[in-house]
Design an enzyme around this catalytic site. Structure first.
Site, PDB file in Angstrom:
ATOM      1  N   LYS A   1       2.747   6.933  -2.100  1.00 42.62           N
ATOM      2  CA  LYS A   1       3.513   6.946  -0.862  1.00 42.62           C
ATOM      3  C   LYS A   1       4.410   8.185  -0.867  1.00 42.62           C
ATOM      4  CE  LYS A   1       6.418   3.730   1.839  1.00 42.62           C
ATOM      5  NZ  LYS A   1       7.095   2.412   1.836  1.00 42.62           N
TER       6      LYS A   1
ATOM      7  N   SER B   1       6.458  -0.335   5.791  1.00 48.01           N
ATOM      8  CA  SER B   1       6.456   1.103   5.973  1.00 48.01           C
ATOM      9  C   SER B   1       5.356   1.818   5.175  1.00 48.01           C
ATOM     10  CB  SER B   1       7.819   1.666   5.572  1.00 48.01           C
ATOM     11  OG  SER B   1       8.044   1.477   4.201  1.00 48.01           O
TER      12      SER B   1
ATOM     13  N   SER C   1       7.551  -3.828   2.802  1.00 44.33           N
ATOM     14  CA  SER C   1       6.794  -2.619   3.112  1.00 44.33           C
ATOM     15  C   SER C   1       5.465  -2.508   2.387  1.00 44.33           C
ATOM     16  CB  SER C   1       7.633  -1.377   2.822  1.00 44.33           C
ATOM     17  OG  SER C   1       8.590  -1.210   3.837  1.00 44.33           O
TER      18      SER C   1
END
Ligand SMILES: [Zn+2]
Lengths: 90, 434, 443
Positions: free
Chosen positions: B35, B110, B134
């Site tokens: 990420k 997210s 997330s």
């Protein structure tokens, strides 16, 4: 939540808002804070006030050590004679 | 050799990566992604934010370092909501990842890019980060397995902070076995992150999950149907399933948003156009004005919202009512979980109350409505509890996820449960066309 | 008049508070930096155990109560030298609370002592922008906050000097580090108080406070009102000036620092054994040796080693003799004297000779002065008798001189004989030097 509070809080967070943003965030925060009211009668305790699991007595020994050379760190930094260039302070 | 030749074209369509490597994989054993809020040498780390444009970290995040030394090849950095602030990955300065089952729908957030990569790329392991859901949310929306371990299980060294008392590095993959294969790789004490120290290690032999407490919740009909079917399937796997109620759960969402935005707003303070990232402002300005102009220009709408909210909840006069109260409420919620774990191995809920929404639906949501989407994924995150989201059915052609939450440090039970579930559940992979 | 101080002391650790960067070394800007003390995204702090230990030592020295558990807080304010735009400090649970410091007979109450990180250093440039050096960023600081118990600028200076001596002694701080001590001074002549921020050094503290006394008194005499405000001290003009009204409100919005966890400091503190502070030693000297407070402080403030020597001498002879000698000849010759174990032992044996009646007090004083100063005139007078004895011994053993030319060990025969004859009147060092000198003269 009024306009002035939004402006004051944003100012302290170093954000300048447009008129539209002020109104947008005012409305949103009003709705969100209204929802947060459920916390008023929520149960509570003082067991852990920092992390959700216990993190205790983690200490480092006092040994100087530099893993990354300072020059490498400064490569992408806006500098003048090794000083980091910053805005006006007076 | 890992074939990345099609990746740029796929990414053009799905926007799951904010940066893809230009190097060949050589003799890598497996491919993984990180990420974009995890640092990796050779890649930018922008955490979805325009203010971090130009930040090229000189150190690997601990999890990236460990994956690399286990033979992993870092394919790229996955797209995300700015600093993790969002549930649909629409708050990125670097494009919006699209759901591989329906490009008009969200990947969740997210870690939306990570879930999309895990769904679309065979044998891909995606490192994600969860603060309030997330990992679970995008895993559920993209039909993959997503594991967020116990808080402190994986070092956060190299993780760009959102809410430090809740941030956790975890794994998303289309293959449940990858969770059990790679969580041990990235776990363990790291002196560079004190919160990872002095904890029980991950069990080498994963224990079987024997009982779950089912917490019913308000969900869409499609999600409800998939969960009921999963319930029966679990029973047939001789797992005891018993419905329970948890009174404190309704306080989790507000407590989470108070703590996450309070902590988040302090983390965002450092982004001011100095030292790294954007440094292109007019330095003859007074520092207050310089910081204000850079932050106002480069921080996104949701980031500003959470910074304002977070600054407000810790201001003198309001701090006790919001911030301090939320810390106490978190303890009460953890206590209720602990009582459940005296009788059950895990808690079962749907991961999300609905299937992935369309982008036009998302743009019509108020801030509070989109926060409310996290109602089920927030409680374990607030409490630092390990949880795994697993695909358990489909509704309108979109995946539905269920989430198991275990007690602190019982991550291994979730890893074995995910593997067992995968043996029973037939997933329908997305049709990815070029 | 009420004065309260907030004293910031840099703690003498080798590495910084939350990262391993060295605290000393290269003076070039931004040479001792890392992602942590530069606040780079992805970096995490980890606490230096030594900084915590030094903080606890000071908390104990100040007789503070130490909470069972402590944690750190984030204090949020925006300034270019503050790498994260928040400072890791202690808000709710400082390492020490509610202590007291005895300034002579006067207790100065200590509100609290807490630990925090120092920001970097900032330089202004002619074009209006600034230049920042982060070498100082993350140096551990202890902040000691007093109650407004100080009643004059002179007393503030006296308090600081005495406090710093004790701090130096307790945590082995370098004696020349006065500049690294910074103070925020709170002063009220009437009802309202002003805070003079960031004053460096003892002299400046007294000057800044004196300026404030005059300024506030004038305003009150003229029937004016003191405005509660923050002021700066201008070191060059020696005046305080009002800090411009903050455009941005100072609401630090503290939260608990979630990157570090908590520390069981009461347990850690119980394992720390503090050295006796000079203040405690003075009290003990009054009680154990019947000294006046003034005399005790005099000896201790001269040199902690002088105080130690006094105790050795008292044990070897008696209290009265030790008091007399130390406050007299020893004190007056202490400056410039480099005490070694050997020289101190020589003084003690000399005093013993005096006690035994073998030498007079005048002779004793003279010989002590000779040992301490090596002053030629003094030593010559002292050694006249010794020279006669050595000369006689050489006369009796003339072969020694030739032997000495071949092997210096030959002198040992004469040294042994003289020692036997004089029976400890002279120190071995004196005899050795006299024998060598006289042999060399006859060579
Ligand atoms: Zn450093």
């Amino acid at each position: 939540m009024d306009r002035e509070t939004v402006i004051r809080v944003a100012r302290s967070a170093h954000l300048e808002l447009t008129e539209e943003e002020i109104e947008l965030y005012r409305r949103d925060l009003e709705e969100i804070l209204d929802y947060f009211r459920v916390l008023d009668d929520a149960p509570s305790s003082d067991d852990l006030l920092v992390n959700p699991v216990e993190v205790t007595d983690v200490l480092r020994s006092d040994e100087p050590h530099m893993e990354i050379p300072a020059d490498t760190l400064l490569e992408d930094v806006n500098t003048y004679e090794r000083y980091v260039r910053g805005p006006r302070v007076q | 050799m890992i074939d990345l030749s099609k990746l740029p074209a796929i990414n053009e369509r799905y926007r799951m990566f904010s940066e893809i490597t230009s190097e060949a994989s050589a003799d890598a054993e497996f491919a993984f992604s990180a990420k974009d809020n995890l640092t990796a040498v050779g890649f930018r780390a922008r955490a979805g934010s325009a203010i971090l444009e130009g930040y090229e970290p000189v150190f690997d995040a601990a999890c990236v370092e460990k994956m690399r030394s286990a033979g992993g090849f870092l394919v790229g950095k996955t797209n995300m909501d700015e600093f993790g602030f969002g549930s649909f990955s629409v708050n990125s300065a670097y494009g919006v990842p699209r759901n591989p089952y329906d490009a008009e729908r969200s990947c969740g957030g997210s870690s939306g890019g990570a879930a999309c990569a895990a769904a679309v790329m065979d044998g891909h392991v995606a490192l994600g980060v969860s603060t309030g859901g997330s990992i679970a949310c995008p895993a559920s929306f993209c039909g993959v397995y997503g594991m967020a371990p116990t808080y402190g299980r994986v070092s956060k060294h190299g993780l760009i902070d959102y809410g430090n008392s809740m941030d956790k590095v975890g794994i998303l993959s289309g293959d449940a076995k990858d969770l059990g294969r790679y969580l041990p790789v990235i776990s363990g004490e790291d002196r560079r992150d004190p919160t990872s120290c002095n904890h029980p290690p991950l069990a080498k032999k994963f224990r079987k999950l024997k009982s779950v407490a089912l917490v019913r919740s308000e969900t869409s009909a499609g999600v409800d149907a998939a969960i009921r079917a999963a319930e029966e399937e679990l029973r047939s796997m001789s797992v005891d399933v018993e419905a329970v109620s948890m009174d404190t759960l309704r306080y989790a969402l507000p407590a989470y948003y108070v703590l996450a935005s309070a902590e988040g707003s302090t983390n965002i303070a450092r982004y001011c156009g100095l030292r790294y990232g954007r440094q292109d402002g007019d330095l003859s300005m007074k520092f207050d004005d310089y910081f204000t102009s850079m932050r106002s220009q480069y921080l996104g709408e949701e980031t500003k919202r959470r910074v304002i909210l977070g600054t407000f909840t810790r201001m003198s006069g309001f701090r006790d009512k919001y911030y301090a109260k939320a810390l106490g409420v978190r303890n009460a919620i953890i206590s209720e979980y602990k009582k459940i774990f005296e009788r059950f191995d895990a808690v079962l809920t749907p991961t999300m109350p609905f299937i992935s929404p369309r982008f036009d639906e998302i743009s019509g949501m108020s801030a509070l409505e989109s926060y409310r989407a996290d109602v089920l994924s927030v409680p374990p995150n607030l409490s630092g509890l390990p949880h795994v989201s697993m695909p358990c059915g489909y509704s309108e052609g979109m995946p539905v996820g269920m989430m198991l939450t275990a007690d602190h440090w019982n991550d291994d039970m979730l890893l074995s449960a995910a593997e067992d579930w995968q043996d029973r559940f037939t997933a329908i992979p997305p049709e990815v066309s070029l | 008049m009420k004065i309260g101080l907030e004293v910031h002391v840099q703690l003498p650790t080798r590495s910084k508070m939350f990262c391993s960067c060295p605290t000393e070394g290269d003076a070039e800007p931004n040479t001792r930096i890392c992602p942590v003390c530069m606040g780079f995204p992805g970096s995490k702090p980890s606490l230096n155990g030594e900084a915590l230990k030094l903080g606890l030592k000071l908390a104990k020295m100040l007789e503070c109560s130490i909470p069972d558990t402590t944690w750190f807080s984030r204090k949020i304010y925006f300034y270019p030298d503050l790498a994260k735009n928040f400072q890791i400090t202690q808000q709710e649970t400082p390492v020490g609370l509610g202590g007291v410091y005895m300034l002579g007979d006067k207790p100065i109450r200590i509100t609290r002592i807490h630990l925090e990180e120092d920001p970097g250093k900032i330089k202004r440039t002619s074009d209006g922008s600034s230049l920042i050096d982060y070498n100082r960023s993350g140096i551990p600081l202890a902040e000691i906050v007093t109650e407004p118990d100080i009643s004059s600028p002179a007393e503030a200076r006296k308090f600081l000097a005495s406090l710093l001596a004790d701090i130096r002694h307790t945590i082995d701080l370098e004696p020349d580090s006065e500049r690294s001590v910074r103070c925020d001074c709170n002063i009220s002549v009437g009802k309202e108080r002003c805070e003079v921020k960031n004053v460096t050094g003892l002299k400046n503290v007294e000057r800044a406070l004196t300026f404030e006394v005059v300024r506030q008194t004038k305003i009150l005499r003229a029937g004016g009102k003191i405005e509660r405000e923050t002021r700066h001290f201008d070191e060059e003009r020696k005046v305080t000036t009002s800090a411009r009204k903050k455009e941005f409100e100072a609401d630090y919005g503290y939260i608990n620092e979630p990157d570090l966890g908590t520390y069981h400091i009461a347990r850690m503190a119980s394992e720390i054994e503090n050295k006796e502070t000079p203040m405690e030693m003075a009290v003990r000297f009054e009680n154990d040796y019947g000294m006046t407070a003034k005399a005790a402080r005099q000896i201790i403030s001269t040199d902690i080693r002088l105080a130690g020597f006094f105790e050795d001498l008292a044990a070897a002879t008696d209290t009265e003799t030790a008091k007399c000698l130390v406050s007299g000849v020893v004190s007056s010759n202490w400056k410039g004297f480099e005490p070694t174990k050997g020289s101190l032992d020589d003084i003690i044996s000399m005093v013993r000779r005096f006690k035994e009646g073998k030498i007079t007090d005048v002779e004793c004083n003279m010989r002590v002065r000779c040992i301490m100063t090596g002053d030629e005139d003094t030593c010559r007078i002292c050694s006249e008798d010794l020279d006669k004895i050595v000369g006689r011994a050489l006369d009796e053993n003339p072969s020694v001189i030739a032997d000495y030319a071949a092997n210096e060990k030959a002198a040992n025969r004469i040294i042994g004989a003289v020692m036997k004859e004089t029976g400890g009147t002279y120190s071995s060092a004196e005899i050795v030097s006299a024998v060598r000198r006289l042999i060399t003269e006859r060579l």
